[in-house]
Enzyme design. Structure first.
Site, PDB file in Angstrom:
ATOM      1  N   CYS A   1      13.939  11.139   6.633  1.00 22.77           N
ATOM      2  CA  CYS A   1      14.057  10.897   8.071  1.00 22.77           C
ATOM      3  C   CYS A   1      15.505  10.969   8.531  1.00 22.77           C
ATOM      4  O   CYS A   1      15.765  11.086   9.717  1.00 22.77           O
ATOM      5  CB  CYS A   1      13.386   9.585   8.456  1.00 22.77           C
ATOM      6  SG  CYS A   1      13.641   8.317   7.253  1.00 22.77           S
TER       7      CYS A   1
ATOM      8  N   GLU B   1      10.470   1.742  10.141  1.00 18.09           N
ATOM      9  CA  GLU B   1      11.475   2.787   9.900  1.00 18.09           C
ATOM     10  C   GLU B   1      10.733   4.102  10.066  1.00 18.09           C
ATOM     11  O   GLU B   1       9.944   4.488   9.200  1.00 18.09           O
ATOM     12  CB  GLU B   1      11.995   2.635   8.459  1.00 18.09           C
ATOM     13  CG  GLU B   1      13.489   2.615   8.390  1.00 18.09           C
ATOM     14  CD  GLU B   1      14.048   3.932   7.942  1.00 18.09           C
ATOM     15  OE1 GLU B   1      13.918   4.911   8.712  1.00 18.09           O
ATOM     16  OE2 GLU B   1      14.588   3.978   6.841  1.00 18.09           O
TER      17      GLU B   1
ATOM     18  N   LYS C   1       0.861  -1.178   0.000  1.00 14.71           N
ATOM     19  CA  LYS C   1       0.000   0.000   0.000  1.00 14.71           C
ATOM     20  C   LYS C   1       0.901   1.232   0.000  1.00 14.71           C
ATOM     21  O   LYS C   1       1.502   1.575   1.003  1.00 14.71           O
ATOM     22  CB  LYS C   1      -0.915   0.043   1.219  1.00 14.71           C
ATOM     23  CG  LYS C   1      -2.018   1.065   1.021  1.00 14.71           C
ATOM     24  CD  LYS C   1      -2.467   1.766   2.284  1.00 14.71           C
ATOM     25  CE  LYS C   1      -1.498   2.782   2.777  1.00 14.71           C
ATOM     26  NZ  LYS C   1      -1.300   3.949   1.895  1.00 14.71           N
TER      27      LYS C   1
ATOM     28  N   GLU D   1      10.541  16.537  14.796  1.00 17.50           N
ATOM     29  CA  GLU D   1      11.016  16.429  13.414  1.00 17.50           C
ATOM     30  C   GLU D   1      10.372  17.536  12.576  1.00 17.50           C
ATOM     31  O   GLU D   1       9.175  17.809  12.713  1.00 17.50           O
ATOM     32  CB  GLU D   1      10.583  15.055  12.888  1.00 17.50           C
ATOM     33  CG  GLU D   1      11.120  14.719  11.537  1.00 17.50           C
ATOM     34  CD  GLU D   1      10.745  13.288  11.110  1.00 17.50           C
ATOM     35  OE1 GLU D   1       9.680  12.787  11.508  1.00 17.50           O
ATOM     36  OE2 GLU D   1      11.534  12.692  10.361  1.00 17.50           O
TER      37      GLU D   1
HETATM   38  P1  ADP Z   1       3.333  11.246   6.798  1.00 20.57           P
HETATM   39  O1  ADP Z   1       2.796  11.894   8.028  1.00 20.57           O
HETATM   40  O2  ADP Z   1       4.731  11.604   6.500  1.00 20.57           O
HETATM   41  O3  ADP Z   1       2.424  11.299   5.605  1.00 20.57           O
HETATM   42  P2  ADP Z   1       2.381   8.668   7.517  1.00 20.57           P
HETATM   43  O4  ADP Z   1       2.965   7.833   8.582  1.00 20.57           O
HETATM   44  O5  ADP Z   1       1.045   9.281   7.750  1.00 20.57           O
HETATM   45  O6  ADP Z   1       3.479   9.722   7.161  1.00 20.57           O
HETATM   46  O7  ADP Z   1       2.297   7.847   6.158  1.00 20.57           O
HETATM   47  C1  ADP Z   1       3.152   6.800   5.798  1.00 20.57           C
HETATM   48  C2  ADP Z   1       2.333   5.673   5.210  1.00 20.57           C
HETATM   49  O8  ADP Z   1       1.451   5.190   6.209  1.00 20.57           O
HETATM   50  C3  ADP Z   1       1.444   6.097   4.042  1.00 20.57           C
HETATM   51  O9  ADP Z   1       1.405   5.031   3.096  1.00 20.57           O
HETATM   52  C4  ADP Z   1       0.100   6.265   4.699  1.00 20.57           C
HETATM   53  O10 ADP Z   1      -0.960   6.092   3.801  1.00 20.57           O
HETATM   54  C5  ADP Z   1       0.135   5.133   5.695  1.00 20.57           C
HETATM   55  N1  ADP Z   1      -0.809   5.262   6.823  1.00 20.57           N
HETATM   56  C6  ADP Z   1      -1.245   6.383   7.423  1.00 20.57           C
HETATM   57  N2  ADP Z   1      -2.126   6.078   8.410  1.00 20.57           N
HETATM   58  C7  ADP Z   1      -2.246   4.735   8.431  1.00 20.57           C
HETATM   59  C8  ADP Z   1      -2.992   3.794   9.214  1.00 20.57           C
HETATM   60  N3  ADP Z   1      -3.802   4.188  10.195  1.00 20.57           N
HETATM   61  N4  ADP Z   1      -2.853   2.477   8.934  1.00 20.57           N
HETATM   62  C9  ADP Z   1      -2.026   2.049   7.961  1.00 20.57           C
HETATM   63  N5  ADP Z   1      -1.305   2.880   7.187  1.00 20.57           N
HETATM   64  C10 ADP Z   1      -1.407   4.201   7.415  1.00 20.57           C
END
Ligand code: ADP
Length: 487
Positions: free
Chosen positions: A287, A253, A178, A386
């Protein structure tokens, strides 16, 4: 190359070897340099995600049963094809993510390095034979963990997919990816390559859409035995909690807030160039980006002014235009986070030496000027959180011990850097730093053959090198009874 034409690209999912556009709801993908729509992608339904898991679990037996050499051939073919298509892949990264085209090429090449490395590493999943008690033999073998869910971020939309899928597939696992909702199209291009090289159906599946929804289904399905994630600490912690319910393996990570220590005896010109390269790569949205500059008292003023004049000289703009060194940040939310951290620090007494505001060269897009803030204290949010933007926050220190304390005064522990020619000092300080990566007179440590990963809230597990494939392997101990014959 000049400006790129924007065509609208129809994102697709790839489930069980089939492309699926579906008559479903879709979400927009925009170019952060101008806010224009680049394309869109489907929002997966429950049923789509379930079918992807079914496909991955069906394909597991065949894929894991192949001789390593055969899996290795597929991975070599993917590496070759990524390099053949580097122009198109890089163009897509710039379009949906915003980084300058040359950096996008470097990213795609970095991704190919992982396909190449794990094509080779697939053939070196060694076991061990251990001296055993009489009447037995002890053999230890490594086997793939099973169906893997991979969730990737938008900042490196091509290489982060490669960094996870290459070792997973090399080990014999099957995958459901995903990608981030801001950047699903780079992943689509990689899956077109998987199809082209004839990867067996179901081995790698791509679903796009609502993260909590897709994440929830993946994390609730017992057949998914491993989740590998790169992204925010907040989401990483959530996934770790969800994974705990079924004791899925997690490789995380997460965020970082890298300190960069410049001692008074450092080669200041080298340090300036390395810090700029680290800080401005992907507009600071990495990061491992150098964030917290720690400068030794006697050289602080001189160093700040060298750094400020280089920051002033950089060319900002749309990453698809020749010569641009700094692109936009990903979206409005990121822009607002960066500017609020800087504004807050200023109100609390920090000094903005350069930047500290929106770049006015474009009325569209999310451009923030490369910024140096000095007199930052550990109490400020800029020091604690960050930033994920082109901002350097500087604090002056007066002893080696103080530098170490300041550097470690952080809940993150991914990358850290130090500049000094003194080998004794470099050794002492690098051993005292609570970080997974230490750059010594070097702030560009990326390499497919090295172990990447963080301490503390920066994550668990390692990506890259022989450590990276271990994440995707289970250990099995065979206790073999042997009837002894008298000799
Ligand atoms: P950022 O804040 O830098 O966008 P995220 O951690 O929100 O970083 O996003 C990193 C990945 O995690 C993306 O693919 C995002 O769609 C996914 N993501 C965000 N929320 C969830 C969740 N609740 N469950 C699974 N994947 C998630």
């Amino acid at each position: 190359m000049g400006g790129m034409t924007v065509e609208t690209i129809l994102g697709r999912m790839f489930i069980d070897g089939n492309w699926e556009r579906g008559e479903r709801e879709r979400f927009r993908v925009v170019n952060p340099a101008n806010g224009q729509q680049v394309g869109d992608a489907p929002i997966a339904s429950d049923e789509d995600v379930a079918r992807a898991i079914d496909a991955a679990s069906r394909a597991f037996r065949g894929w894991s049963g192949l001789p390593a050499e055969d899996r290795s051939k597929y991975l070599h073919a993917i590496a070759d094809e990524v390099m053949n298509q580097i122009d198109d892949l890089a163009r897509m990264v710039t379009l949906e993510q915003g980084k300058p085209y040359n950096e996008a090429r470097a990213e795609v090449k970095y991704g190919a390095d992982f396909w190449r490395w794990y094509a080779e590493e697939a053939r070196r999943v060694y076991g061990e034979i251990v001296p055993a008690p009489r009447g037995r033999r002890i053999a230890v073998i490594k086997q793939p963990t099973g169906v893997t869910a991979a969730i990737t971020p938008w900042n490196f939309p091509s290489s982060m997919v490669s960094r996870k899928l290459a070792p997973a597939l090399a080990a014999g696992n099957t995958v459901i990816l995903k990608p981030a909702e801001q950047t699903p199209l780079s992943a689509v291009l990689l899956f077109e390559i998987f199809e082209k090289v004839g990867l067996p159906e179901g081995v790698a599946n791509l679903v796009t859409g609502r993260p909590e929804h897709i994440g929830g289904i993946l994390m609730n399905d017992f057949r998914v035995r491993h989740v590998t994630f790169t992204g925010s600490t907040e989401v990483g912690l959530l996934l770790a909690k969800q994974a705990a319910a079924q004791l899925k393996r997690v490789s995380l990570e997460l965020g970082g807030h890298a300190p960069i220590i410049v001692f008074a005896d450092a080669d200041l010109d080298l340090a300036v160039e390395q810090i700029l390269a680290s800080k401005l790569r992907n507009m600071g949205q990495a990061c491992i980006s150098a964030n917290r500059l720690l400068v030794e008292g006697p050289i602080a003023e001189d160093f700040h002014s060298k750094l400020a004049s280089r920051l002033e000289s950089l060319r900002i703009g749309d990453g698809s235009v020749d010569g641009v060194q700094v692109g936009p940040v990903i979206d409005e939310q990121s822009f607002n986070k960066i500017s609020s951290q800087v504004d807050e620090a200023k109100n609390e007494g920090a000094h903005i030496l350069v930047g500290g505001e929106r770049w006015l060269g474009s009325t569209e897009g999310y451009f923030y000027r490369p910024t140096l803030v000095t007199e930052v204290t550990p109490a400020m949010r800029l020091f604690r959180e960050e930033t994920f933007g082109p901002v350097l926050a500087s604090t002056v220190f007066h002893s080696e011990q103080e530098a170490i304390l300041l550097a470690n005064d952080c809940t993150y522990g991914l990358a850290s850097y130090l500049f000094t020619p003194d080998i004794d000092k470099a050794t002492r300080v690098s051993e005292a730093l609570e970080f997974g990566v230490v750059g010594i007179n070097n702030a560009l440590p990326m390499a497919a053959q090295a172990p990447w990963g963080g301490w503390k809230l920066s994550g668990v597990g390692r990506e890259g090198g022989h450590w990276g494939i271990d994440e995707f392997l289970e250990t099995k101990y065979l206790s073999i009874g042997v009837t002894e014959q008298t000799r």
